[in-house]
Design a protein around this motif. Structure first.
Motif, PDB file in Angstrom:
ATOM      1  N   ASN B  80       0.821  -1.217   0.000  1.00  0.00           N
ATOM      2  CA  ASN B  80       0.000   0.000   0.000  1.00  0.00           C
ATOM      3  C   ASN B  80       0.857   1.269   0.000  1.00  0.00           C
ATOM      4  OD1 ASN B  80      -2.447  -1.399  -0.031  1.00  0.00           O
ATOM      5  ND2 ASN B  80      -2.453  -1.623   2.196  1.00  0.00           N
ATOM      6  N   ALA B  81       2.090   1.170   0.556  1.00  0.00           N
ATOM      7  CA  ALA B  81       2.992   2.330   0.534  1.00  0.00           C
ATOM      8  C   ALA B  81       3.377   2.639  -0.909  1.00  0.00           C
ATOM      9  CB  ALA B  81       4.234   2.055   1.369  1.00  0.00           C
ATOM     10  N   GLY B  84       0.549   4.304  -2.493  1.00  0.00           N
ATOM     11  CA  GLY B  84       0.481   5.685  -2.013  1.00  0.00           C
ATOM     12  C   GLY B  84       1.424   6.591  -2.799  1.00  0.00           C
ATOM     13  N   MET B  87      -0.309   7.340  -5.936  1.00  0.00           N
ATOM     14  CA  MET B  87      -1.549   8.100  -5.804  1.00  0.00           C
ATOM     15  C   MET B  87      -1.323   9.521  -5.290  1.00  0.00           C
ATOM     16  SD  MET B  87      -4.001   6.289  -6.990  1.00  0.00           S
ATOM     17  CE  MET B  87      -2.863   5.586  -8.169  1.00  0.00           C
ATOM     18  N   ALA B 101      -7.249   9.851   2.256  1.00  0.00           N
ATOM     19  CA  ALA B 101      -6.752   9.251   1.006  1.00  0.00           C
ATOM     20  C   ALA B 101      -5.832   8.073   1.338  1.00  0.00           C
ATOM     21  CB  ALA B 101      -6.009  10.291   0.180  1.00  0.00           C
ATOM     22  N   ALA B 102      -4.965   8.254   2.320  1.00  0.00           N
ATOM     23  CA  ALA B 102      -4.032   7.175   2.700  1.00  0.00           C
ATOM     24  C   ALA B 102      -4.814   5.954   3.171  1.00  0.00           C
ATOM     25  CB  ALA B 102      -3.079   7.657   3.793  1.00  0.00           C
ATOM     26  N   HIS B 103      -5.840   6.183   3.996  1.00  0.00           N
ATOM     27  CA  HIS B 103      -6.613   5.066   4.534  1.00  0.00           C
ATOM     28  C   HIS B 103      -7.332   4.300   3.426  1.00  0.00           C
ATOM     29  CE1 HIS B 103      -8.073   2.700   7.739  1.00  0.00           C
ATOM     30  NE2 HIS B 103      -9.324   3.076   7.686  1.00  0.00           N
ATOM     31  N   LEU B 104      -7.727   5.017   2.375  1.00  0.00           N
ATOM     32  CA  LEU B 104      -8.466   4.386   1.266  1.00  0.00           C
ATOM     33  C   LEU B 104      -7.531   3.844   0.181  1.00  0.00           C
ATOM     34  CD1 LEU B 104     -11.413   6.924   0.833  1.00  0.00           C
ATOM     35  CD2 LEU B 104     -11.419   4.756   2.093  1.00  0.00           C
ATOM     36  N   THR B 105      -6.214   3.932   0.409  1.00  0.00           N
ATOM     37  CA  THR B 105      -5.255   3.460  -0.594  1.00  0.00           C
ATOM     38  C   THR B 105      -5.051   1.955  -0.461  1.00  0.00           C
ATOM     39  OG1 THR B 105      -4.146   5.603  -0.604  1.00  0.00           O
ATOM     40  CG2 THR B 105      -2.925   3.749  -1.518  1.00  0.00           C
ATOM     41  N   ILE B 106      -5.721   1.207  -1.339  1.00  0.00           N
ATOM     42  CA  ILE B 106      -5.671  -0.260  -1.319  1.00  0.00           C
ATOM     43  C   ILE B 106      -5.571  -0.749  -2.770  1.00  0.00           C
ATOM     44  CG2 ILE B 106      -6.914  -0.601   0.865  1.00  0.00           C
ATOM     45  CD1 ILE B 106      -9.495  -0.931  -0.830  1.00  0.00           C
ATOM     46  N   PHE B 128     -10.386   6.834  -7.997  1.00  0.00           N
ATOM     47  CA  PHE B 128      -9.727   6.527  -6.720  1.00  0.00           C
ATOM     48  C   PHE B 128     -10.671   6.725  -5.543  1.00  0.00           C
ATOM     49  CE2 PHE B 128      -7.608   8.098  -2.905  1.00  0.00           C
ATOM     50  CZ  PHE B 128      -6.746   7.044  -2.623  1.00  0.00           C
TER      51      PHE B 128
END
Lengths: 104, 221
Positions: B80-81, B84, B87, B101-106, B128
């Motif tokens: 996920n990093a 990120g 994104m 945004a970070a929490h939803l980055t999957i 996104f």
């Protein structure tokens, strides 16, 4: 598993997984650009998920045990080969395993 | 022809609903591992990255220690990093919105965003957020349903829940095995994990299997 262990696992997993996500938004782009790091990182999920399949399906504590779960996994594999959607894969494995568990 | 924003929304929504339903399997896995309904739901709300959540409860279900469970989940979450990184320049947000945004980055939000590339930056950003929020909504809803369902059913083995978890891992692994080389890596990791099982405490063989990834990825092929 004690209740406090459960809370510790939940808390630590949530904090670290979120931390890793956030990291991606703050580190400079070049940092993770090393080809070796990218190659390894692409393979880590494959290795871990593979190990999780056998650790959950074929192991009890520290012993390899072939039981009703193996029947479920075999059906899941067949379902994946037949391009079945994820819920069908999981449900067919569960039903098969439960049947073998009760008939055995 | 469908308008571009509508096509993007449709992509996002279909992914969100499909992936969200996997939450039923996670909800059941959480209960089977011995977590409460509340704890299982908090995993989906706070951790919100499927493979890591399955790994954490899976290691505990296998009798592993808390450290192994957390380490396996975190290692699975490191991708996920990388998402990120891709994104961040796209969503361009600060403060609380960046946290969101970070929490939803999957996998899914990144995947749909990148798939919108031909439709332009605006569509990518829309893809996104819509996918991230949509998966979040359905994933959490279905986690609750799965957890309540498993709680009502009782004994995990009796209902096949102990086989549903490894089947879920197999289902998560399957679409990643796109080349022969990746299938060899997967098979090697399985064999390796089984070989070290009698020699390591429960849960550690899962972490140790990352060595296979390191060895295979070290050299350029």
């Amino acid at each position: 598993m004690s209740t406090s262990t459960a809370w510790i696992v939940l808390g630590a997993t949530s904090v670290l997984c979120f931390g890793v996500k956030l990291l991606g938004y703050y580190i400079p782009e070049g940092w993770l650009a090393h080809p070796r790091l990218q190659r390894v990182n692409a393979l880590v999920p494959i290795s871990l998920l593979s190990a999780l399949v056998v650790a959950e399906g074929l192991v009890v504590k520290t012993h390899v045990v072939l039981d009703h779960r193996l029947a479920g996994l075999a059906v899941a594999l067949a379902a994946l080969f037949a391009k079945a959607p994820f819920p069908v894969v999981v449900a067919s494995a569960a039903i098969t395993s439960a049947l073998v568990y009760h008939l055995h | 022809m469908t308008s571009a924003p509508r096509a993007t929304s449709r992509d996002a929504l279909s992914v969100a609903i499909t992936v969200g339903t996997y939450g039923v399997a996670f909800g059941a896995a959480g209960i089977a591992a011995g977590f409460s309904v509340l704890q299982t739901c908090l995993f989906s709300l706070l951790t919100f990255t499927g493979a890591s959540q399955f790994a954490a409860v899976g290691v505990m279900a296998a009798g592993g220690g808390a450290a192994s469970a957390v380490a396996a989940a975190t290692m699975l979450g490191t991708r996920n990093a990388l998402y990120g990184l891709q994104m961040a320049p796209l969503v361009r947000v600060k403060g609380l919105r960046r946290v969101a945004a970070a929490h939803l980055t999957i996998d899914e939000s990144t995947g749909v965003a990148l798939a919108q590339t031909p439709r332009g930056t605006h569509a990518m950003r829309r893809g996104f957020w819509l996918t991230g929020l949509g998966v979040y909504l359905f994933w959490n809803l279905f986690t609750l349903l799965g957890a309540l369902g498993a709680k009502a059913l009782g004994s995990p083995a009796s209902w096949g829940l102990d086989a549903a978890v490894p089947a879920a891992f197999l289902g998560l692994l399957w679409p990643r095995l796109t080349t022969t080389y990746l299938r060899v890596v997967a098979a090697s990791s399985m064999v390796f994990a089984l070989l070290v099982t009698p020699w390591l405490p429960a849960g550690l063989p899962i972490i140790a299997s990352a060595l296979v990834a390191v060895v295979c990825g070290w050299r350029e092929r």
